[in-house]
Scaffold this motif. Sequence first.
Motif, PDB file in Angstrom:
ATOM      1  N   LEU A 191     -25.180  29.852 -57.366  1.00 39.56           N
ATOM      2  CA  LEU A 191     -25.744  28.500 -57.354  1.00 39.56           C
ATOM      3  C   LEU A 191     -25.347  27.758 -56.074  1.00 39.56           C
ATOM      4  O   LEU A 191     -26.205  27.152 -55.408  1.00 39.56           O
ATOM      5  CB  LEU A 191     -25.261  27.731 -58.587  1.00 39.56           C
ATOM      6  N   ILE A 192     -24.069  27.815 -55.722  1.00 44.67           N
ATOM      7  CA  ILE A 192     -23.586  27.154 -54.507  1.00 44.67           C
ATOM      8  C   ILE A 192     -24.262  27.747 -53.272  1.00 44.67           C
ATOM      9  O   ILE A 192     -24.708  27.025 -52.368  1.00 44.67           O
ATOM     10  CB  ILE A 192     -22.048  27.279 -54.384  1.00 44.67           C
ATOM     11  N   GLY A 193     -24.365  29.083 -53.216  1.00 43.92           N
ATOM     12  CA  GLY A 193     -25.007  29.742 -52.087  1.00 43.92           C
ATOM     13  C   GLY A 193     -26.469  29.338 -51.940  1.00 43.92           C
ATOM     14  O   GLY A 193     -26.963  29.123 -50.820  1.00 43.92           O
ATOM     15  N   SER A 194     -27.181  29.226 -53.069  1.00 45.92           N
ATOM     16  CA  SER A 194     -28.598  28.840 -53.047  1.00 45.92           C
ATOM     17  C   SER A 194     -28.768  27.424 -52.503  1.00 45.92           C
ATOM     18  O   SER A 194     -29.664  27.167 -51.689  1.00 45.92           O
ATOM     19  CB  SER A 194     -29.188  28.924 -54.461  1.00 45.92           C
ATOM     20  N   ILE A 195     -27.904  26.508 -52.953  1.00 42.56           N
ATOM     21  CA  ILE A 195     -27.997  25.115 -52.496  1.00 42.56           C
ATOM     22  C   ILE A 195     -27.674  25.012 -51.006  1.00 42.56           C
ATOM     23  O   ILE A 195     -28.351  24.294 -50.247  1.00 42.56           O
ATOM     24  CB  ILE A 195     -27.060  24.213 -53.323  1.00 42.56           C
ATOM     25  N   ILE A 196     -26.656  25.746 -50.553  1.00 39.59           N
ATOM     26  CA  ILE A 196     -26.294  25.740 -49.129  1.00 39.59           C
ATOM     27  C   ILE A 196     -27.474  26.216 -48.284  1.00 39.59           C
ATOM     28  O   ILE A 196     -27.819  25.593 -47.265  1.00 39.59           O
ATOM     29  CB  ILE A 196     -25.054  26.629 -48.882  1.00 39.59           C
ATOM     30  N   SER A 197     -28.115  27.318 -48.683  1.00 38.52           N
ATOM     31  CA  SER A 197     -29.255  27.844 -47.921  1.00 38.52           C
ATOM     32  C   SER A 197     -30.450  26.893 -47.970  1.00 38.52           C
ATOM     33  O   SER A 197     -31.174  26.743 -46.977  1.00 38.52           O
ATOM     34  CB  SER A 197     -29.664  29.217 -48.470  1.00 38.52           C
ATOM     35  N   ALA A 198     -30.661  26.246 -49.114  1.00 38.37           N
ATOM     36  CA  ALA A 198     -31.814  25.353 -49.275  1.00 38.37           C
ATOM     37  C   ALA A 198     -31.739  24.137 -48.368  1.00 38.37           C
ATOM     38  O   ALA A 198     -32.764  23.656 -47.883  1.00 38.37           O
ATOM     39  CB  ALA A 198     -31.939  24.924 -50.736  1.00 38.37           C
ATOM     40  N   ILE A 199     -30.529  23.617 -48.134  1.00 35.68           N
ATOM     41  CA  ILE A 199     -30.384  22.399 -47.324  1.00 35.68           C
ATOM     42  C   ILE A 199     -29.904  22.714 -45.904  1.00 35.68           C
ATOM     43  O   ILE A 199     -29.607  21.795 -45.136  1.00 35.68           O
ATOM     44  CB  ILE A 199     -29.397  21.414 -47.993  1.00 35.68           C
ATOM     45  N   ALA A 200     -29.853  23.994 -45.547  1.00 31.48           N
ATOM     46  CA  ALA A 200     -29.291  24.403 -44.253  1.00 31.48           C
ATOM     47  C   ALA A 200     -30.105  23.863 -43.074  1.00 31.48           C
ATOM     48  O   ALA A 200     -31.330  23.986 -43.066  1.00 31.48           O
ATOM     49  CB  ALA A 200     -29.222  25.922 -44.177  1.00 31.48           C
ATOM     50  N   PRO A 201     -29.421  23.298 -42.060  1.00 31.13           N
ATOM     51  CA  PRO A 201     -30.126  22.796 -40.878  1.00 31.13           C
ATOM     52  C   PRO A 201     -30.350  23.860 -39.806  1.00 31.13           C
ATOM     53  O   PRO A 201     -31.126  23.664 -38.881  1.00 31.13           O
ATOM     54  CB  PRO A 201     -29.182  21.705 -40.359  1.00 31.13           C
ATOM     55  N   ASN A 202     -29.640  24.992 -39.907  1.00 29.84           N
ATOM     56  CA  ASN A 202     -29.779  26.045 -38.893  1.00 29.84           C
ATOM     57  C   ASN A 202     -29.597  27.427 -39.524  1.00 29.84           C
ATOM     58  O   ASN A 202     -29.216  27.543 -40.703  1.00 29.84           O
ATOM     59  CB  ASN A 202     -28.763  25.842 -37.757  1.00 29.84           C
ATOM     60  N   PHE A 203     -29.854  28.470 -38.716  1.00 23.06           N
ATOM     61  CA  PHE A 203     -29.824  29.838 -39.228  1.00 23.06           C
ATOM     62  C   PHE A 203     -28.441  30.239 -39.737  1.00 23.06           C
ATOM     63  O   PHE A 203     -28.321  30.912 -40.770  1.00 23.06           O
ATOM     64  CB  PHE A 203     -30.269  30.809 -38.124  1.00 23.06           C
ATOM     65  N   GLY A 204     -27.390  29.838 -39.034  1.00 27.80           N
ATOM     66  CA  GLY A 204     -26.034  30.228 -39.420  1.00 27.80           C
ATOM     67  C   GLY A 204     -25.668  29.763 -40.822  1.00 27.80           C
ATOM     68  O   GLY A 204     -25.041  30.499 -41.586  1.00 27.80           O
ATOM     69  N   ILE A 205     -26.088  28.550 -41.182  1.00 23.68           N
ATOM     70  CA  ILE A 205     -25.787  28.010 -42.516  1.00 23.68           C
ATOM     71  C   ILE A 205     -26.604  28.738 -43.580  1.00 23.68           C
ATOM     72  O   ILE A 205     -26.099  29.019 -44.674  1.00 23.68           O
ATOM     73  CB  ILE A 205     -26.066  26.488 -42.571  1.00 23.68           C
TER      74      ILE A 205
ATOM     75  N   SER B 265     -42.374  24.253 -48.140  1.00 19.03           N
ATOM     76  CA  SER B 265     -41.566  24.801 -47.052  1.00 19.03           C
ATOM     77  C   SER B 265     -40.701  25.956 -47.557  1.00 19.03           C
ATOM     78  O   SER B 265     -40.548  26.160 -48.763  1.00 19.03           O
ATOM     79  CB  SER B 265     -40.668  23.708 -46.460  1.00 19.03           C
ATOM     80  N   TRP B 266     -40.085  26.693 -46.622  1.00 14.03           N
ATOM     81  CA  TRP B 266     -39.237  27.841 -46.962  1.00 14.03           C
ATOM     82  C   TRP B 266     -38.037  27.432 -47.813  1.00 14.03           C
ATOM     83  O   TRP B 266     -37.505  28.247 -48.567  1.00 14.03           O
ATOM     84  CB  TRP B 266     -38.746  28.540 -45.689  1.00 14.03           C
ATOM     85  N   ASN B 267     -37.594  26.170 -47.704  1.00 11.57           N
ATOM     86  CA  ASN B 267     -36.420  25.714 -48.457  1.00 11.57           C
ATOM     87  C   ASN B 267     -36.586  25.916 -49.964  1.00 11.57           C
ATOM     88  O   ASN B 267     -35.623  26.169 -50.688  1.00 11.57           O
ATOM     89  CB  ASN B 267     -36.162  24.227 -48.196  1.00 11.57           C
ATOM     90  N   TRP B 268     -37.848  25.810 -50.433  1.00 12.76           N
ATOM     91  CA  TRP B 268     -38.107  25.899 -51.868  1.00 12.76           C
ATOM     92  C   TRP B 268     -37.930  27.310 -52.414  1.00 12.76           C
ATOM     93  O   TRP B 268     -37.833  27.485 -53.631  1.00 12.76           O
ATOM     94  CB  TRP B 268     -39.509  25.364 -52.173  1.00 12.76           C
ATOM     95  N   ILE B 269     -37.882  28.304 -51.535  1.00 12.77           N
ATOM     96  CA  ILE B 269     -37.563  29.669 -52.001  1.00 12.77           C
ATOM     97  C   ILE B 269     -36.159  29.686 -52.597  1.00 12.77           C
ATOM     98  O   ILE B 269     -35.905  30.302 -53.630  1.00 12.77           O
ATOM     99  CB  ILE B 269     -37.660  30.685 -50.839  1.00 12.77           C
ATOM    100  N   PHE B 270     -35.231  28.968 -51.956  1.00 10.52           N
ATOM    101  CA  PHE B 270     -33.850  28.907 -52.453  1.00 10.52           C
ATOM    102  C   PHE B 270     -33.713  27.926 -53.614  1.00 10.52           C
ATOM    103  O   PHE B 270     -32.931  28.151 -54.529  1.00 10.52           O
ATOM    104  CB  PHE B 270     -32.911  28.526 -51.306  1.00 10.52           C
ATOM    105  N   TRP B 271     -34.488  26.823 -53.579  1.00  8.57           N
ATOM    106  CA  TRP B 271     -34.425  25.874 -54.691  1.00  8.57           C
ATOM    107  C   TRP B 271     -34.922  26.480 -55.995  1.00  8.57           C
ATOM    108  O   TRP B 271     -34.486  26.075 -57.076  1.00  8.57           O
ATOM    109  CB  TRP B 271     -35.247  24.627 -54.363  1.00  8.57           C
ATOM    110  N   MET B 272     -35.855  27.478 -55.913  1.00  5.82           N
ATOM    111  CA  MET B 272     -36.413  28.027 -57.158  1.00  5.82           C
ATOM    112  C   MET B 272     -35.381  28.816 -57.965  1.00  5.82           C
ATOM    113  O   MET B 272     -35.551  29.035 -59.164  1.00  5.82           O
ATOM    114  CB  MET B 272     -37.632  28.917 -56.869  1.00  5.82           C
TER     115      MET B 272
END
Length: 448
Positions: free
Chosen positions: A75-89, A151-158
């Motif tokens: 869950l934490i990993g998904s949220i981090i990726s969903a709101i990430a501002p850059n590739f590293g995050i 947007s791609w962010n919603w792949i992680f939010w799902m």
Amino acid sequence: MLPLMLGAFVGMLSETSLNIALPQLMQTFKVPTGTIQWLVTGYMLVIGIVLPLSSLLTKWFSTRKLVIFGLFAFLIGSIISAIAPNFGIVLTGRMIQGIGTGIVLPLMFTAAMLIFPPEKLGAAMGACAMVIMLAPAIGPTVTGLILGKLSWNWIFWMFVPFLVVALIFAFTSLVNLNEVTKPRIDFVSILESVVGFAALVSGVSLAGDMGLTSPLVWVLIIGAIIVLAFYTHRQLHLENPILNLKIFSISQFRVGALIVMVDFAIILSAMYLLPQYIQSGRLLPVALTGIIMLPGGLINALTSAIAGRIYDQIGAKFPALIGFILALVGALMLAFTTTTSSIWYIIVAQVILMIGAPLAMSPAQTYALNAVQGPESADGSTIMNTLQQIVGAIATAIATILLATGQQAANTTNKAVAFTNGAHYGFYFTIVLVILGLLLSLFIKKEK
């Protein structure tokens, strides 16, 4: 079982749904193909590190604590990726997700072994297999729809709603199944495990992108083989090994595990090549590709559930033989595709393959795990899941190399024709794997 099944489903959904989004993520973060591929490789890398340790974790922590920790990490990993501002995050979030999958995936099969009686184990394993097979069935289609509207962010939010529901059930209804014995930890074995499996997964994953001529690929693979050889020797001679590799001396487990590995490689190699052929060889759009792939994926999940019940009635040998024969027909049909093959021909070929492969896999998995009882069931589940991830990475890398080789051998300026020829080379590899699985299924013995 529900929190475990939901966790495993999300883990496999995450492993298979991101492939379609990689081109868009490359443009968003302005990174090359080799870099963006680490969103897949990095995820598999962490799973490859955590999975071999899961049997040890079950001896130190309760089922309840492990599942809650694994689901929370995902869950934490998904949220981090969903709101990430850059590739590293984004990559950091993906690797945290891998921790959750590496913990929950083997626990699902271990829990089934401990909960269900032998006469119902086939149906239970079939349900677990269905959960895992359903994720790659709907992953590409759902991702395609998300990218078409959001947007791609919603792949992680799902992933988040599934994980929240799983955590609620984990807190309210999950009971402890394993005995916490807290054996002495051999830190040398842990170091060998982490280095060996990480190097192996990295090496074979990078081979698909960098090719077999890369010195880095060979350094990683050879180094992994050497380290894992020391790891294997140490596990066989320790009084309390991290992973009980001695269960490979049980012929029933050995044969079943090998069949599962080969079968997993069949599915991953074919499902890696097919969507690429549809887009680059058959020249159909990505949205239509997801729809074409959907029937075969759903049949795969449904057959997995049915195959488990067939095992409870007649055992593993007959469904495994019939399954590999059907898979051979489907793989041969895919090897004869052209740039003008009809959509219905492609769908029928995939459906036949996706009936055959799971028809063999679920019974073979139950056949193998039925040979180990008690604490050894956790070792058996860990070994099979670890080998599946490694074999999956190897099969994908080989398919990638053969795809490129076939394109170069086509000797034509028509890119669609060249790509189709490359896909044929990859499908020949799938055919070889099917024949190997068919031969292995002859060694399945009748159980009591």
